[in-house]
Design an enzyme around this catalytic site. Structure first.
Site, PDB file in Angstrom:
ATOM      1  N   TYR A 143     -87.368 -11.322  22.497  1.00 22.15           N
ATOM      2  CA  TYR A 143     -87.234 -12.516  23.340  1.00 22.15           C
ATOM      3  C   TYR A 143     -88.534 -13.309  23.410  1.00 22.15           C
ATOM      4  O   TYR A 143     -88.550 -14.459  23.842  1.00 22.15           O
ATOM      5  CB  TYR A 143     -86.788 -12.136  24.759  1.00 22.15           C
ATOM      6  CG  TYR A 143     -85.381 -11.580  24.852  1.00 22.15           C
ATOM      7  CD1 TYR A 143     -84.548 -11.538  23.750  1.00 22.15           C
ATOM      8  CD2 TYR A 143     -84.887 -11.088  26.052  1.00 22.15           C
ATOM      9  CE1 TYR A 143     -83.270 -11.023  23.816  1.00 22.15           C
ATOM     10  CE2 TYR A 143     -83.593 -10.564  26.141  1.00 22.15           C
ATOM     11  CZ  TYR A 143     -82.802 -10.542  25.015  1.00 22.15           C
ATOM     12  OH  TYR A 143     -81.537 -10.021  25.096  1.00 22.15           O
ATOM     13  N   LYS A 192     -83.851   1.999  17.755  1.00 28.96           N
ATOM     14  CA  LYS A 192     -83.109   1.941  16.486  1.00 28.96           C
ATOM     15  C   LYS A 192     -84.090   2.364  15.395  1.00 28.96           C
ATOM     16  O   LYS A 192     -84.342   1.636  14.415  1.00 28.96           O
ATOM     17  CB  LYS A 192     -82.580   0.506  16.289  1.00 28.96           C
ATOM     18  CG  LYS A 192     -81.605   0.328  15.155  1.00 28.96           C
ATOM     19  CD  LYS A 192     -80.235   0.931  15.403  1.00 28.96           C
ATOM     20  CE  LYS A 192     -79.338   0.778  14.185  1.00 28.96           C
ATOM     21  NZ  LYS A 192     -78.166   1.644  14.196  1.00 28.96           N
ATOM     22  N   ASP A 224     -76.888   2.389  19.165  1.00 29.88           N
ATOM     23  CA  ASP A 224     -75.430   2.365  18.968  1.00 29.88           C
ATOM     24  C   ASP A 224     -74.783   3.586  19.614  1.00 29.88           C
ATOM     25  O   ASP A 224     -73.723   3.488  20.238  1.00 29.88           O
ATOM     26  CB  ASP A 224     -75.074   2.230  17.481  1.00 29.88           C
ATOM     27  CG  ASP A 224     -76.023   2.956  16.559  1.00 29.88           C
ATOM     28  OD1 ASP A 224     -77.017   3.535  17.039  1.00 29.88           O
ATOM     29  OD2 ASP A 224     -75.775   2.963  15.340  1.00 29.88           O
ATOM     30  N   ASP A 248     -81.319  -5.325  28.002  1.00 32.09           N
ATOM     31  CA  ASP A 248     -80.512  -6.438  28.497  1.00 32.09           C
ATOM     32  C   ASP A 248     -79.030  -6.139  28.271  1.00 32.09           C
ATOM     33  O   ASP A 248     -78.189  -6.244  29.177  1.00 32.09           O
ATOM     34  CB  ASP A 248     -80.933  -7.705  27.713  1.00 32.09           C
ATOM     35  CG  ASP A 248     -80.368  -8.970  28.307  1.00 32.09           C
ATOM     36  OD1 ASP A 248     -79.775  -8.915  29.388  1.00 32.09           O
ATOM     37  OD2 ASP A 248     -80.518 -10.032  27.659  1.00 32.09           O
ATOM     38  N   ASP A 252     -76.156  -4.260  31.203  1.00 29.75           N
ATOM     39  CA  ASP A 252     -74.953  -4.994  31.615  1.00 29.75           C
ATOM     40  C   ASP A 252     -73.701  -4.168  31.330  1.00 29.75           C
ATOM     41  O   ASP A 252     -72.751  -4.155  32.116  1.00 29.75           O
ATOM     42  CB  ASP A 252     -74.854  -6.341  30.886  1.00 29.75           C
ATOM     43  CG  ASP A 252     -75.507  -7.458  31.693  1.00 29.75           C
ATOM     44  OD1 ASP A 252     -76.329  -7.142  32.582  1.00 29.75           O
ATOM     45  OD2 ASP A 252     -75.199  -8.632  31.448  1.00 29.75           O
TER      46      ASP A 252
END
Ligand code: NAD
Length: 360
Positions: A143, A192, A224, A248, A252
């Site tokens: 980001y 990852k 994942d 993020d 959620d």
């Protein structure tokens, strides 16, 4: 008796309603424990754009820096959606987090026994409960990396860059391990590392930090798999430590396990004691001004603020217990209402929690 300065940033949409309900709860804490909280109400978001032309006036930053803690409602709404990105309300919040040096976002995800029916998961998966704390890196990663457009082999392409320094990973990892020490003693670091170089640095750095916390178990998990395990076996998690973007998305996903985003708080912290506390939801323009918002996420954010930034642990316990008792008595705002429970508005929900603290 404690005396603290708290900056209250109401923001936009339902911000004012949920904050009024929360101030009622904090006032009850002050009466019960003979504390004095001095509130200031600087502007942020759309309200600041309308009054000052910018989403984060310098005066707001100055007031927040002089406060012991900052409590925020939410920012944004359709009125400001067409503005350029640098003066959109959401930019005010991102800039404030960075101006206060807040690099770790703490997000507890708790499923209340009385609200198990609100969760989309089956009861057999929820039987061992859900009590996870996310620690998400907040000021680095993709980001904030270099981005842009360029000519690629197939024509124009856009790119964003994920980059992490050892220092950035170390400091957020420390926050996660410290929190795990006070909980069930396990950190799951999500990355990852089978594909990304930045994740390999992340994993190696977290492993080094873990050595300073011998009582905490470290588990590494690919993102994942973490997305699957959160649905399949959420009770296996204690503290989840992860990067800005993975945090993020996963937090959620995890929030939905509890049935409503109106229940979940978050806190952002840096090196000092001062933090920024807020609900995880947005300004909910669709229900603003209708007394239909759930104030519990903001009330619990205030509870987090009391223990994390102000060291008032007993008071936090009183607020959390009052929320549980009010839910156990069947009171529900519209977002969590089911047949057979008692529907109340935002204001009434705040009053019930405050009364419970006064009478506990
Ligand atoms: P939102 O979280 O505001 O709303 C999503 C849905 O959840 C809506 O149906 C809303 O009514 C409901 N909801 C949210 N909070 C609730 C509460 N306390 N009680 C009951 N129901 C609640 O997300 P959105 O609609 O995508 O965004 C609306 C605005 O908020 C946008 O401008 C967005 O940019 C902004 N936003 C701000 C923040 C923040 O301030 N931290 C976070 C997310 C979105």
């Amino acid at each position: 008796m404690a005396n603290h300065k708290i900056a209250i940033l109401r923001g936009d949409g339902i911000g004012a309603e949920i904050m009024d309900a929360t101030i009622g709860v904090l006032d009850a804490v002050c009466i019960r424990f003979k504390h004095k909280f001095d509130y200031t109400f600087p502007l942020i978001g759309g309200e600041a754009v309308d009054n000052e032309g910018v989403p984060l006036p310098q005066e707001t930053v100055d007031v927040c820096k002089k406060s012991d803690a900052v409590l925020l409602g939410a920012v944004g709404g359709p009125k400001w959606d067409s503005l350029a990105s640098h003066i959109r309300p959401e930019k005010g919040l991102l800039s404030l987090r960075s101006a206060l040096g807040l690099y770790a976002n703490i997000r507890p995800i708790v499923l209340y026994d009385d609200l198990k029916n609100a969760s989309p998961l089956k009861n057999e998966i929820l039987k061992n409960g859900v009590d996870i704390t996310f620690v998400r890196e907040l000021t680095g990663g993709i980001y904030f990396g270099t981005r842009g457009y360029r000519d690629g082999t197939l024509g124009q392409e856009a790119y964003d860059t994920e980059a992490y320094s050892v220092k950035e990973v170390e400091r957020v990892a420390r926050v996660a391990f410290q929190i795990a020490e006070g909980r069930r003693g396990k950190v799951t670091s999500v990355d990852k590392a089978n594909v990304l170089e930045s994740s390999r640095l992340w994993r190696a750095t977290v492993a080094r930090v873990a050595k300073d916390f011998p009582k905490v178990e470290l588990e590494n998990m690919y993102v994942d798999n973490a997305a699957m395990q959160l649905i399949k076996n959420p009770s296996k998690f204690d503290v989840i430590l992860t990067s800005n973007m993975f945090g993020d998305i996963l937090s959620d996903e995890a929030a939905m396990l509890t049935g409503s985003i109106g229940l979940l708080p978050s806190g952002s912290v840096g090196d000092g004691k001062r933090g920024l506390y807020e609900p995880i939801h947005g300004s909910a323009p669709d229900i603003a001004g209708k007394d239909a918002a759930n104030p519990i996420a903001t009330v619990l954010a205030a509870a987090m603020m009391l223990s994390t930034s102000l060291g008032l642990h007993e008071e936090t316990g009183y607020i959390e217990s009052a929320v549980r008792k009010v839910l156990a008595k069947g009171y529900r705002t519209p977002d969590i209402y089911t047949a057979g429970t008692k529907k109340v508005g935002c204001e009434k929900m705040g009053e019930l929690i405050a009364l419970n603290i006064l009478n506990a």
